[in-house]
Design a protein around this motif. Structure first.
Motif, short mmCIF file in Angstrom:
data_model
loop_
_atom_site.label_atom_id
_atom_site.label_comp_id
_atom_site.label_asym_id
_atom_site.label_seq_id
_atom_site.Cartn_x
_atom_site.Cartn_y
_atom_site.Cartn_z
N PHE A 117 44.80 -9.20 67.55
CA PHE A 117 45.48 -10.48 67.39
C PHE A 117 44.92 -11.19 66.16
O PHE A 117 43.73 -11.15 65.89
N ALA A 118 45.82 -11.85 65.43
CA ALA A 118 45.39 -12.70 64.32
C ALA A 118 46.41 -13.82 64.18
O ALA A 118 47.59 -13.64 64.47
N GLU A 119 45.91 -14.97 63.73
CA GLU A 119 46.78 -16.13 63.50
C GLU A 119 46.41 -16.78 62.17
O GLU A 119 45.25 -17.08 61.93
N LYS A 120 47.40 -16.95 61.32
CA LYS A 120 47.31 -17.58 60.00
C LYS A 120 46.54 -16.75 58.98
O LYS A 120 46.93 -16.65 57.84
N GLU A 121 45.42 -16.16 59.37
CA GLU A 121 44.69 -15.29 58.45
C GLU A 121 44.02 -14.19 59.26
O GLU A 121 44.01 -14.23 60.48
N GLY A 122 43.49 -13.22 58.58
CA GLY A 122 42.89 -12.10 59.27
C GLY A 122 43.82 -10.89 59.27
O GLY A 122 44.86 -10.90 58.61
N LYS A 123 43.44 -9.88 60.03
CA LYS A 123 44.20 -8.63 60.06
C LYS A 123 44.44 -8.20 61.50
O LYS A 123 43.64 -8.49 62.38
N VAL A 124 45.56 -7.50 61.70
CA VAL A 124 45.81 -6.83 62.97
C VAL A 124 45.88 -5.34 62.67
O VAL A 124 46.21 -4.93 61.56
N LYS A 125 45.57 -4.54 63.69
CA LYS A 125 45.59 -3.10 63.47
C LYS A 125 46.32 -2.40 64.61
O LYS A 125 46.44 -2.92 65.72
N SER A 126 46.79 -1.22 64.30
CA SER A 126 47.51 -0.39 65.25
C SER A 126 46.56 0.63 65.86
O SER A 126 45.70 1.17 65.17
N LYS A 127 46.78 0.91 67.13
CA LYS A 127 46.05 2.00 67.77
C LYS A 127 46.86 3.29 67.65
O LYS A 127 46.31 4.36 67.43
N VAL A 128 48.18 3.17 67.77
CA VAL A 128 49.08 4.33 67.72
C VAL A 128 49.14 4.93 66.32
O VAL A 128 49.10 6.14 66.16
N LEU A 129 49.25 4.09 65.30
CA LEU A 129 49.30 4.55 63.91
C LEU A 129 47.92 4.37 63.29
O LEU A 129 47.63 3.34 62.67
N GLU A 130 47.09 5.34 63.50
CA GLU A 130 45.70 5.26 63.05
C GLU A 130 45.61 4.91 61.57
O GLU A 130 46.30 5.50 60.74
N GLY A 131 44.80 3.92 61.26
CA GLY A 131 44.62 3.49 59.88
C GLY A 131 45.54 2.36 59.45
O GLY A 131 45.34 1.75 58.41
N LEU A 132 46.58 2.06 60.24
CA LEU A 132 47.48 0.96 59.89
C LEU A 132 46.83 -0.36 60.22
O LEU A 132 46.47 -0.64 61.37
N GLU A 133 46.66 -1.18 59.19
CA GLU A 133 46.07 -2.51 59.34
C GLU A 133 46.89 -3.46 58.47
O GLU A 133 47.17 -3.16 57.32
N ILE A 134 47.32 -4.58 59.04
CA ILE A 134 48.17 -5.53 58.35
C ILE A 134 47.43 -6.84 58.14
O ILE A 134 46.94 -7.44 59.09
N ASP A 135 47.37 -7.28 56.89
CA ASP A 135 46.77 -8.56 56.54
C ASP A 135 47.83 -9.63 56.68
O ASP A 135 48.88 -9.55 56.05
N LEU A 136 47.58 -10.64 57.49
CA LEU A 136 48.56 -11.69 57.72
C LEU A 136 48.94 -12.45 56.47
O LEU A 136 50.06 -12.95 56.35
#
Length: 141
Positions: A117-136
């Protein structure tokens, strides 16, 4: 089309007969009109539409829903329960107004658990798609 309108429990076959420009979902046999172009059909009496074009029969590994004020309950409660029951491994809920993203994953008992979980800033990541990380910051600017 007349025979379709009289039905009480809607199916994918009924849904497929519509030839207008409106978008629909079939939720546990009930017909709903929505503004999304992608069909996910986990069973004969359920048709949902995440925000992408095309159709998919069966259960995807990951679904992303973008919540609007008019769809909040449907996306965060109704669809989440359906996806959980059909074994969608990962469910992302994007809240544009709050600039937040929740990533839910199926736990060992078949129930969703908040994974990232992230709100306004930070990153979220996927467990299913290893290595996928999204910067808000990249998503919401």
């Amino acid at each position: 089309m007349e025979d379709v309108v009289e039905r009480k429990a809607w199916t994918y076959e009924d849904y497929f007969k519509f030839d207008d420009d409106k978008r629909y979902e079939v939720m546990k046999g009930s017909l709903k009109v929505i503004p999304s172009p992608f069909d996910v059909i986990p069973s004969e009496d359920i048709v949902v539409q995440p925000d992408k074009e095309g159709s998919l029969f069966g259960t995807p590994n990951l679904i992303v829903e973008i919540v609007s004020p008019s769809t909040t309950r449907r996306d965060t409660v109704v669809k989440k329960e359906i996806y959980e029951n059909f074994g969608v491994k990962e469910y992302w809920i994007v809240y544009p107004d709050e600039k937040a993203i929740e990533v839910w994953v199926l736990g060992d008992k078949g129930k969703y658990e908040l994974y990232s979980f992230a709100e306004k800033e930070g990153k979220v990541k996927s467990k299913v798609l290893e290595g996928l990380e999204i910067d808000l910051k990249e998503v919401f600017g």
